[in-house]
Design an enzyme around this catalytic site. Structure first.
Site, PDB file in Angstrom:
ATOM      1  N   ASP A   1       0.818  -1.213   0.000  1.00 47.84           N
ATOM      2  CA  ASP A   1       0.000   0.000   0.000  1.00 47.84           C
ATOM      3  C   ASP A   1       0.856   1.269   0.000  1.00 47.84           C
ATOM      4  O   ASP A   1       0.404   2.331   0.418  1.00 47.84           O
ATOM      5  CB  ASP A   1      -0.951  -0.004   1.205  1.00 47.84           C
ATOM      6  CG  ASP A   1      -0.203  -0.190   2.513  1.00 47.84           C
ATOM      7  OD1 ASP A   1       1.039  -0.382   2.466  1.00 47.84           O
ATOM      8  OD2 ASP A   1      -0.839  -0.139   3.579  1.00 47.84           O
TER       9      ASP A   1
ATOM     10  N   HIS B   1      23.009   1.671 -19.819  1.00 46.23           N
ATOM     11  CA  HIS B   1      22.057   2.087 -18.774  1.00 46.23           C
ATOM     12  C   HIS B   1      22.342   1.350 -17.461  1.00 46.23           C
ATOM     13  O   HIS B   1      21.431   0.835 -16.811  1.00 46.23           O
ATOM     14  CB  HIS B   1      20.608   1.880 -19.248  1.00 46.23           C
ATOM     15  CG  HIS B   1      20.233   2.843 -20.336  1.00 46.23           C
ATOM     16  ND1 HIS B   1      19.211   2.619 -21.221  1.00 46.23           N
ATOM     17  CD2 HIS B   1      20.767   4.040 -20.694  1.00 46.23           C
ATOM     18  CE1 HIS B   1      19.134   3.638 -22.080  1.00 46.23           C
ATOM     19  NE2 HIS B   1      20.071   4.510 -21.779  1.00 46.23           N
TER      20      HIS B   1
ATOM     21  N   ASP C   1      26.620   9.483 -15.408  1.00 47.99           N
ATOM     22  CA  ASP C   1      25.571  10.095 -16.231  1.00 47.99           C
ATOM     23  C   ASP C   1      24.450  10.436 -15.263  1.00 47.99           C
ATOM     24  O   ASP C   1      23.760   9.538 -14.759  1.00 47.99           O
ATOM     25  CB  ASP C   1      25.124   9.095 -17.303  1.00 47.99           C
ATOM     26  CG  ASP C   1      24.099   9.685 -18.264  1.00 47.99           C
ATOM     27  OD1 ASP C   1      23.500  10.740 -17.946  1.00 47.99           O
ATOM     28  OD2 ASP C   1      23.884   9.079 -19.333  1.00 47.99           O
TER      29      ASP C   1
ATOM     30  N   ASP D   1      21.006  16.636 -18.032  1.00 57.06           N
ATOM     31  CA  ASP D   1      21.468  15.299 -18.446  1.00 57.06           C
ATOM     32  C   ASP D   1      22.943  15.420 -18.851  1.00 57.06           C
ATOM     33  O   ASP D   1      23.248  15.791 -19.981  1.00 57.06           O
ATOM     34  CB  ASP D   1      20.595  14.813 -19.617  1.00 57.06           C
ATOM     35  CG  ASP D   1      20.964  13.414 -20.077  1.00 57.06           C
ATOM     36  OD1 ASP D   1      21.775  12.754 -19.407  1.00 57.06           O
ATOM     37  OD2 ASP D   1      20.431  12.992 -21.122  1.00 57.06           O
TER      38      ASP D   1
ATOM     39  N   HIS E   1      25.070   3.974 -29.823  1.00 57.62           N
ATOM     40  CA  HIS E   1      23.858   4.775 -29.591  1.00 57.62           C
ATOM     41  C   HIS E   1      23.899   6.040 -30.450  1.00 57.62           C
ATOM     42  O   HIS E   1      24.876   6.300 -31.155  1.00 57.62           O
ATOM     43  CB  HIS E   1      23.693   5.101 -28.102  1.00 57.62           C
ATOM     44  CG  HIS E   1      24.852   5.815 -27.470  1.00 57.62           C
ATOM     45  ND1 HIS E   1      25.121   7.139 -27.692  1.00 57.62           N
ATOM     46  CD2 HIS E   1      25.821   5.374 -26.620  1.00 57.62           C
ATOM     47  CE1 HIS E   1      26.184   7.497 -26.998  1.00 57.62           C
ATOM     48  NE2 HIS E   1      26.652   6.432 -26.344  1.00 57.62           N
TER      49      HIS E   1
ATOM     50  N   HIS F   1      19.667  13.655 -28.018  1.00 55.36           N
ATOM     51  CA  HIS F   1      18.199  13.638 -28.014  1.00 55.36           C
ATOM     52  C   HIS F   1      17.690  14.976 -27.516  1.00 55.36           C
ATOM     53  O   HIS F   1      18.435  15.732 -26.882  1.00 55.36           O
ATOM     54  CB  HIS F   1      17.693  12.500 -27.117  1.00 55.36           C
ATOM     55  CG  HIS F   1      18.320  12.496 -25.742  1.00 55.36           C
ATOM     56  ND1 HIS F   1      17.861  13.282 -24.715  1.00 55.36           N
ATOM     57  CD2 HIS F   1      19.399  11.845 -25.239  1.00 55.36           C
ATOM     58  CE1 HIS F   1      18.613  13.081 -23.642  1.00 55.36           C
ATOM     59  NE2 HIS F   1      19.568  12.217 -23.935  1.00 55.36           N
TER      60      HIS F   1
ATOM     61  N   HIS G   1      14.400  12.213 -22.234  1.00 53.45           N
ATOM     62  CA  HIS G   1      14.340  11.983 -23.685  1.00 53.45           C
ATOM     63  C   HIS G   1      13.066  12.691 -24.106  1.00 53.45           C
ATOM     64  O   HIS G   1      11.983  12.108 -24.097  1.00 53.45           O
ATOM     65  CB  HIS G   1      14.296  10.495 -24.017  1.00 53.45           C
ATOM     66  CG  HIS G   1      15.555   9.784 -23.602  1.00 53.45           C
ATOM     67  ND1 HIS G   1      15.647   8.439 -23.400  1.00 53.45           N
ATOM     68  CD2 HIS G   1      16.813  10.268 -23.339  1.00 53.45           C
ATOM     69  CE1 HIS G   1      16.877   8.109 -23.047  1.00 53.45           C
ATOM     70  NE2 HIS G   1      17.605   9.206 -22.994  1.00 53.45           N
TER      71      HIS G   1
ATOM     72  N   GLU H   1      26.211  13.666 -26.993  1.00 48.67           N
ATOM     73  CA  GLU H   1      26.801  12.688 -26.085  1.00 48.67           C
ATOM     74  C   GLU H   1      27.447  11.497 -26.775  1.00 48.67           C
ATOM     75  O   GLU H   1      27.014  10.362 -26.613  1.00 48.67           O
ATOM     76  CB  GLU H   1      25.726  12.183 -25.113  1.00 48.67           C
ATOM     77  CG  GLU H   1      24.418  11.732 -25.758  1.00 48.67           C
ATOM     78  CD  GLU H   1      23.433  11.211 -24.706  1.00 48.67           C
ATOM     79  OE1 GLU H   1      23.819  10.324 -23.942  1.00 48.67           O
ATOM     80  OE2 GLU H   1      22.286  11.701 -24.660  1.00 48.67           O
TER      81      GLU H   1
ATOM     82  N   TYR I   1      32.908   2.602 -26.292  1.00 48.62           N
ATOM     83  CA  TYR I   1      32.808   1.527 -25.304  1.00 48.62           C
ATOM     84  C   TYR I   1      33.498   0.305 -25.904  1.00 48.62           C
ATOM     85  O   TYR I   1      33.032  -0.236 -26.907  1.00 48.62           O
ATOM     86  CB  TYR I   1      31.335   1.221 -24.998  1.00 48.62           C
ATOM     87  CG  TYR I   1      30.514   2.490 -24.812  1.00 48.62           C
ATOM     88  CD1 TYR I   1      30.403   3.096 -23.551  1.00 48.62           C
ATOM     89  CD2 TYR I   1      29.884   3.118 -25.896  1.00 48.62           C
ATOM     90  CE1 TYR I   1      29.683   4.279 -23.391  1.00 48.62           C
ATOM     91  CE2 TYR I   1      29.164   4.286 -25.744  1.00 48.62           C
ATOM     92  CZ  TYR I   1      29.073   4.869 -24.489  1.00 48.62           C
ATOM     93  OH  TYR I   1      28.362   6.032 -24.349  1.00 48.62           O
TER      94      TYR I   1
ATOM     95  N   ARG J   1      32.016   8.323 -22.118  1.00 50.98           N
ATOM     96  CA  ARG J   1      30.988   9.152 -22.763  1.00 50.98           C
ATOM     97  C   ARG J   1      31.143  10.570 -22.217  1.00 50.98           C
ATOM     98  O   ARG J   1      31.476  10.751 -21.036  1.00 50.98           O
ATOM     99  CB  ARG J   1      29.579   8.605 -22.467  1.00 50.98           C
ATOM    100  CG  ARG J   1      28.455   9.448 -23.070  1.00 50.98           C
ATOM    101  CD  ARG J   1      27.111   8.723 -23.144  1.00 50.98           C
ATOM    102  NE  ARG J   1      26.520   8.417 -21.854  1.00 50.98           N
ATOM    103  CZ  ARG J   1      26.437   7.230 -21.313  1.00 50.98           C
ATOM    104  NH1 ARG J   1      26.918   6.171 -21.963  1.00 50.98           N
ATOM    105  NH2 ARG J   1      25.880   7.043 -20.140  1.00 50.98           N
TER     106      ARG J   1
ATOM    107  N   GLU K   1      28.834  14.115 -22.262  1.00 52.03           N
ATOM    108  CA  GLU K   1      27.491  14.604 -22.633  1.00 52.03           C
ATOM    109  C   GLU K   1      27.253  16.004 -22.089  1.00 52.03           C
ATOM    110  O   GLU K   1      27.413  16.255 -20.892  1.00 52.03           O
ATOM    111  CB  GLU K   1      26.435  13.647 -22.046  1.00 52.03           C
ATOM    112  CG  GLU K   1      25.009  14.115 -22.269  1.00 52.03           C
ATOM    113  CD  GLU K   1      23.965  13.110 -21.805  1.00 52.03           C
ATOM    114  OE1 GLU K   1      24.232  12.348 -20.841  1.00 52.03           O
ATOM    115  OE2 GLU K   1      22.870  13.100 -22.393  1.00 52.03           O
TER     116      GLU K   1
HETATM  117  N1  GLY Z   1      20.837   9.486 -19.304  1.00 50.00           N
HETATM  118  C1  GLY Z   1      20.210   9.015 -20.459  1.00 50.00           C
HETATM  119  C2  GLY Z   1      20.803   9.599 -21.637  1.00 50.00           C
HETATM  120  O1  GLY Z   1      21.862  10.172 -21.584  1.00 50.00           O
HETATM  121  O2  GLY Z   1      20.223   9.572 -22.688  1.00 50.00           O
HETATM  122 MN    MN Z   2      22.725  11.078 -19.939  1.00 48.59          MN
HETATM  123 MN    MN Z   3      21.266  11.924 -22.702  1.00 47.42          MN
END
Ligand code: GLY
Ligand code: MN
Ligand code: MN
Length: 439
Positions: free
Chosen positions: A37, A243, A260, A271, A350, A354, A361, A384, A388, A405, A407
């Protein structure tokens, strides 16, 4: 709180794109059970928040353009005041307060939603609703439509056409107003300061979740509601899991740490990703690979301005990235051929970025009429790139198991862009200097 003038402007803009004699319905989010609950911390539906500025569950906003003698109006439904419920679960705004905050023409209790919905829809030929989103509201809508259809002989008229509200609203959300730009600057500033804090804090022996906690502490102390998405703190090989959110491993001296993380502030997401050495100093192979990612990101950023598309930036990025991988012996062959054959995809799997906004996103189409959408002032996007290298990759041993990465969050301006997250160091010297300062 979102300024009422801003909410008015948003609803007016929406109405301008709706066909005559129509109605739009935007349901709020609902609480979601976490266990037995208890509920997950409530997070408002982004569209409802954008149009109403109300942060309570279970509401409904109905937007009605002018129709004949009837003026344009917005009708909001919110949970009624309830002493018992408020003692147990928290305060409710009630109709008077909600009407003021949302700046709507009329506010009603959700207790009256069923029969008032029939009244509001009656005679409107076109209905806008988020199609395909099977929300808690679907049965209410189905019931209202059946009632209207059954009432034909009594002169009732159900909408004849249903349009996808997402197309209108999400393309509107893609261009950030000056108010939104200011809030996003703040979301990005908090996110950036949290990353700086994490860089100074990081050292071998700590656990990934402890670094994440440091970031979340900064978010909370700065008035953010929390992380905008699951924070990723991946050290060593974990950085190769895009992720990765278990954040459970201990930091080791020679490893890199990829973070990230972004704050959610007044509903808007930051982000940011940075990758840096646990020890405070990059090893030689890390340094070489890091430079490739950084230069690839800089190449992508260099082309950003109105009229340019994301694929344009992706091309600029991959050109540098693939040339770098060839130079390090990770890819073998001619750069153009490797790009054409997508030979880099096992290492950069990737997209380049975005849209960013109320959703990390963010909504809005990436294509218009089958072509990549040109950037416009007021859009916010991430850039970004990453590399890898799987632990079993067929490449020089020194690079195996490294994930990097970088970003940043970019606001497109009249003549170029503004980097909203530029205050987190990303040059090798800048990172090492900040980490030394934290020691
Ligand atoms: N943190 C998700 C992305 O960078 O798209
Ligand atoms: Mn990110
Ligand atoms: Mn991102």
């Amino acid at each position: 709180m979102i300024p009422v003038a801003e909410l008015h402007a948003r609803r007016t803009k929406l109405v301008q794109h709706m066909v005559p004699n129509s109605v739009a319905i935007i349901p709020a989010g609902r609480e979601v059970v976490r266990s037995n609950d208890t509920h997950y911390s409530f997070r408002q539906n982004s569209d409802y928040w954008y149009c109403s500025g109300i942060n309570e569950p279970d509401g409904v906003l109905v937007v009605l353009p002018k129709q004949g003698e009837l003026p344009e109006q917005s009708v909001l439904f919110v949970l009624p005041r309830d002493q018992q419920a408020e003692i147990w679960h928290g305060r409710r705004l009630g109709c008077d307060m909600a009407k003021e905050i949302a700046g709507v023409d009329r506010c009603e209790s959700t207790d009256d939603l069923e029969y008032l919905l029939v009244e509001l829809l009656d005679g409107r030929s076109d209905l806008y609703i988020a199609q395909g989103d099977d929300t808690w509201f679907s049965p209410y809508l189905a019931e209202a439509l059946s009632e209207l259809r059954a009432g034909k002989r009594q002169g009732m008229q159900a909408p004849e056409r249903i349009h996808d509200l997402n197309t209108l609203l999400h393309n509107q959300r893609l261009i950030k107003s000056p108010y939104e730009q200011e809030v996003m600057r703040q979301a990005c500033k908090i996110s950036a300061d949290a990353h700086r804090r994490a860089m100074k804090f990081t050292q071998a022996g700590l656990y990934e979740y402890q670094v994440a906690a440091e970031i979340h502490h900064e978010f909370a102390m700065r008035g953010a509601s929390g992380p905008a998405y699951g924070t990723i703190c991946g050290s060593g090989e974990n950085a190769c899991i895009l992720h990765y959110t278990s954040n459970s491993d201990q930091l080791k001296q020679g490893d890199l740490l990829l973070i990230d993380a972004g704050a959610e502030y007044l509903g808007y997401a930051g982000d940011i990703t940075r990758t840096f050495p646990v020890s405070g100093t990059f090893t030689e192979p890390q340094r070489k690979l890091y430079k490739v990612v950084l230069q690839a990101q800089e190449a992508a950023l260099a082309v950003l301005k109105p009229g340019v598309t994301l694929p344009d930036a992706y091309r600029a990025c991959t050109q540098v990235l693939v040339a770098g991988l060839v130079e390090l012996g990770i890819l073998v062959g001619d750069t153009d051929t490797l790009i054409k054959n997508l030979a880099f995809r096992p290492y950069f799997m990737h997209g380049l970025g975005h849209w960013l906004g109320l959703d990390v996103h963010d909504m809005g189409n990436y294509q218009v009429n089958g072509k990549p959408r040109p950037l416009e002032p007021g859009m916010v996007l991430t850039v970004e790139p990453g590399i890898y290298i799987p632990i079993n990759a067929d490449c020089p041993v020194a690079y195996r198991g490294i994930g990097i990465r970088i970003e940043d969050d970019i606001l497109i301006t009249e003549h170029g862009y503004e980097n909203l997250t530029a205050t987190v160091p990303k040059s090798i010297e800048g990172i090492e200097a900040l980490m030394r300062a934290g020691r």
